[in-house]
Each structure stands twice: as structure tokens, then as C-alpha cells.
Design an enzyme around this catalytic site. Structure first.
Site: not given
Ligand code: MN
Length: 503
Positions: A51, A75, A79-80, A145, A266
Site C-alpha cells: 500500500h 505515510h 499509525e498502522d 493514499d 464530448d
Molecule cells: Mn494509507
């Protein structure tokens, strides 16, 4: 081991423009993320590391600077992660410096909003604007993300999937649009569309499958002729290609064009990139010598750019056999701006100079950030967004009762829809409405942030069948119909002799 080639994809994108020292930093950031996410898997079953890597690849494709790419890789490490956050923070600082740590912290702050309903929307928006005002690069990372999360949404449980998709459509895509980031906006919308409105998505993809091959073939012929004409006239062509309209924007356009795909000119357009502004106008003149323009369809977004900064010349012409084709003409700078918008100013090559130019363009963000700190009231906040031409809620609106309760309605819903959403009896007995304290017709289309007060008439016998002409919700329509049928049944009972039971 299987991961190595994908890190190489990222390195491959950066190799020609970054120093060996910076490339080494990228490898270090990759290892850092690998360690932080060790043993974690995504809901898809693949290693979590995929990811942040996909996020960084997207940012590198947008040609953003090295700090942004590094922060993209990192990023989620605060947290994770299985490691203690304070330690991670210190290590990040030591290895990658203030700038990267700052970006990672800002992106982390944007995540995990706990509220529900309207408060969730408003809180999300507030955080986005605050982050934008402080450092807009954090938003680029958040977009990348989110695009990857949307790409892998199929395996997420239904309710959560829908929530993520709607949030992306309602908050992320409009902000991307307002920042002029056409490419990211298209990705956010098309990936969300499928999950937020599956039936409509199937309908539009079906239509496209039917129409597109013929249109594309035709466009190829027109492309050759146009190339010839422009070359003969001595105009240098940097690029000329057909482009297909994004699915979700096609869907929205269909809704305003009687759902008739023949009225969409279009669906596929011809895009021409030429060196200078003068070449743009000259090219349009030459094209108009071969084909007639449709009246009212010449749009000069060079002289009058869209509010988000978009510039190009558009013309729609009758080609051979009366086929109608849209042609877009622009310079390379305009093209970059159309694809990447504000992000074009943070691309690797010109760093400081273009970034300072962009600060002017972001003045409205600063203002909004200031306003949102002052405005605590959700209703006023939404109003202000509308003033700033940020079209936040594509398909639905939030309307307020005088007590401040929020009613979620489809776009263009009316006071009658609002009344039925509160209670059937309120709907059946409504006789007027005050919108933002002004007496208004019951068929007036409502806007997000409106405060609506329903005026009741206790003596009213029931709903008027005329309301069926303007109500937008199935709920209101059903209730009105039921009532009309009931009235008819009552009337029939009075005029017809009672049916005698056979005994
Ligand atoms: Mn993420």
C-alpha cells in the site's frame, strides 16, 4: 523477495531526475516501512507494504519532489504500525529530517475521523482545509493514499465500502477538482462510482461499451486530417490524441441531458497540444476552415480560465457525415496544469519558483481555513463552501430543521420532500415553507445548508397530486400516491352502492 521488482518500479520512475543520494534515501525509506509494517497484511491478504509503495509510485508519477515521495512510502508508519509511535517519530526525524516527518504527521492527522453523518463530513472537510493551508503537499499524499485504497476496495465489507466511496466522491474529488487536479479527480471519482452507485455504474459502462468503439475509430480519421491541416499551416504539433470522458463525469452529464448519450458531444474528444498560446488560436482557426463550429460551443478558457485555473480552447465541430466532435487545444503548460493542477507547482524540476507562484493561487484555501476556525456552525460552514464554488455534495444535500437536526436529501429535493422525510403527517399537512426565513414555494429546490421550516395547516385534507410533478424522493412520491388512492377509494365507497355479500 517478490517485493523487490516493485521497489524497482519506483526507483525506475525517479532514476532520471533524482540524485544517487536521493535514490538511496528512497531505498532506506522502503526498508523503514518494511520494518514498521512487518507481519501486517491488508484486507486483500497481500503484505501491507504494497500500500505505501503504491502510494509512493503514484506520487512519483505525478512528478512530485523527493520529500513527498518519501513521505508517501512512510505515510502509515506512525499509525498502522506495531512499533511505539514516539520511537518511530524520533527515528523518522533522524533518518529523513523535519520536512518528511512533518508531512507524515500531517497525513496521519487527516486519518481516522470518528464522527458520523454530517459532522463527519464537516470534520473531514475542516481537516482537509487546515492541512491544505499549512502544507498542500499533505493533501497530495492523502489523495494518492485514497486512490490506492479505492483500487482495492472490492474486498472491503459492503457498508464500509459504500461509506469510503461516498466520502471520496463528496469530499476528496471536489477538493481535487478545486485544486485543478483533473487526473486525480478522475481516478477518485471513477473508482468510487462503481461502489457508491453500482447500478448506475453498470448502466454507464454498458452505454460506453456500445458507443465507444465506433466513436474512437471515427476520431482516428479526424485526427489524421487535423494533423495534416496543422502541419501544412506550419503549426508544430507536440501531441494529438483522442481521450475518453471519465465515467463518473459522463454519468453526471447524462443526468442533465435526458439520459441520452446522443446529446453528449464530448464522449470522446480530440486533444491537441501546441507550443504557444498563439498556436492555440491559429490551430482553432485552421480547424474551423475545414469544419463548422457548433453555435455557442466555442469556449475560450485561455482568456477566461475556469475558477480552478483550467485553461484550454474548446470547440465542437460538425465533421464528415454530420458527426459532432469536441476538440481541445492547449499548450504543454496548460496540459500539465489540467492534469496535475496545483500539484504541478511542486514538481521536482522547478521547486521553489513555481511553488511560490502557487501560494497566490491558494489564497482562497488560507481564507477558508481561517473562516472554518471561526465558524463552528456546520450550516454556515456549508454555505461558505458554496460561496467558494466548492461543489461538495454531488448527489445529495444536507438541510437543517429549525432545531438544527440534519436531513439528508437528494439534490434538488424540495420542501415537500423535506416534510415527508420528517414525518408522513408533516408531509400530508404542509401548506408552505420558510427557507432561511423567507417564505418560499413548496416546489423550490433546496441547497445544502438551507434551514427549512414547514408551515402546517391542520385543516388540510391531504397532499396535492400536483406535488408529484416536483418531488424528488421515492418516499414523498409513495406517500402522496397512497393518499390519493385512499381518497379515490373513499370517494368510490360513497358513490357506489355497497357490494352485497352473497349469502
Ligand atoms: Mn494509507
Amino acid at each position: 523477495m517478490a517485493m523487490e521488482p516493485r521497489l524497482e518500479t519506483l526507483i525506475g520512475l525517479l532514476r532520471h531526475r533524482e540524485s544517487p543520494a536521493n535514490l538511496a534515501l528512497v531505498r532506506r525509506a522502503y526498508q523503514f516501512a518494511e520494518r514498521a509494517h512487518k507481519g501486517q497484511t491488508r484486507i486483500t491478504g497481500e503484505p501491507y507494504l504494497n500500500h505505501p509503495l503504491a502510494t509512493a509510485v503514484r506520487l512519483a508519477e505525478m512528478k512530485l519532489g523527493i520529500s513527498v515521495v518519501l513521505a508517501g512510502l512512510l505515510h502509515d508508519v506512525l499509525e498502522d504500525t506495531t512499533l511505539p509511535p514516539e520511537e518511530v517519530r524520533q527515528e523518522l526525524h533522524k533518518e529523513f529530517g523535519d520536512d518528511v516527518l512533518g508531512l507524515v504527521e500531517r497525513v496521519t492527522k487527516l486519518g481516522k475521523v470518528q464522527y458520523r453523518g454530517i459532522d463527519r463530513y464537516v470534520e473531514n472537510l475542516r481537516r482537509m482545509f487546515l492541512a491544505m493551508a499549512q502544507d498542500v503537499r499533505a493533501i497530495f499524499i492523502k489523495f494518492a493514499d485514497r486512490v490506492h485504497n479505492l483500487e482495492t476496495l472490492d474486498v472491503v465489507p459492503e457498508t464500509k465500502r459504500r461509506r469510503i466511496a461516498l466520502e471520496s466522491l463528496d469530499i476528496y474529488a471536489p477538493i481535487a477538482n478545486r485544486l485543478g487536479m483533473g487526473e486525480i479527480r478522475g481516478l477518485l471519482e471513477d473508482h468510487s462510482f462503481k461502489h457508491a452507485y453500482p447500478k448506475e455504474y453498470a448502466w454507464v459502462t454498458g452505454l460506453l461499451k456500445e458507443r465507444l468503439p465506433k466513436k474512437t475509430q471515427y476520431l482516428e480519421r479526424i485526427r489524421k486530417l487535423t494533423r495534416q491541416d496543422l502541419t501544412m499551416a506550419g503549426i508544430k504539433i507536440l501531441e494529438i490524441h483522442g481521450r475518453t470522458k471519465h465515467l463518473y463525469s459522463l454519468y453526471k452529464k447524462l443526468l442533465t441531458h435526458d439520459k441520452d448519450i446522443d446529446k453528449i458531444h464530448d464522449l470522446a474528444a480530440l486533444r491537441i497540444v501546441v507550443p504557444t498560446v498563439g498556436d492555440c488560436y491559429a490551430a482553432m482557426g485552421i480547424i474551423h476552415q475545414r469544419w463548422h463550429p457548433l453555435k455557442g460551443r466555442i469556449k475560450d478558457y485561455i482568456a477566461q480560465p475556469k475558477p480552478n485555473g483550467y485553461q484550454s480552447l474548446h470547440t465542437t465541430v460538425f465533421c464528415e457525415d454530420g458527426e459532432i466532435v469536441e476538440i481541445q487545444i492547449r499548450t504543454p503548460e496548460m496540459h500539465e496544469e489540467a492534469e496535475y493542477g496545483i500539484a504541478a507547482h511542486w514538481q521536482y524540476d522547478e521547486g521553489g519558483k513555481r511553488a511560490s507562484l502557487a501560494k497566490e493561487k491558494l489564497a482562497w484555501v488560507k481564507e477558508l481555513a481561517k473562516i472554518q476556525r471561526e465558524i463552528q456552525d456546520s450550516r454556515q460552514f456549508l454555505r461558505r463552501l458554496e460561496d467558494m464554488k466548492i461543489d461538495v455534495f454531488h448527489n445529495h444535500i444536507f438541510v437543517f430543521t429549525p432545531n438544527g437536526d440534519v436531513i439528508d436529501l437528494p439534490e434538488d429535493a424540495t420542501p415537500v420532500d423535506f416534510a415527508y422525510a420528517i414525518h408522513t403527517e408533516v408531509g400530508n399537512h404542509c401548506s408552505g415553507a420558510r427557507i432561511n426565513e423567507v417564505m418560499s414555494a413548496l416546489g423550490t429546490p433546496l441547497k445544502s445548508g438551507d434551514m427549512v421550516e414547514i408551515i402546517l395547516d391542520k385543516n388540510r385534507k391531504g397532499p396535492s397530486p400536483d406535488w408529484l410533478k416536483f418531488v424528488k424522493t421515492g418516499n414523498a412520491r409513495d406517500k402522496i400516491k397512497v393518499h390519493s388512492k385512499q381518497k379515490l377509494a373513499d370517494w368510490l365507497k360513497q358513490v357506489l352502492p355497497p357490494v352485497r355479500k352473497k349469502g
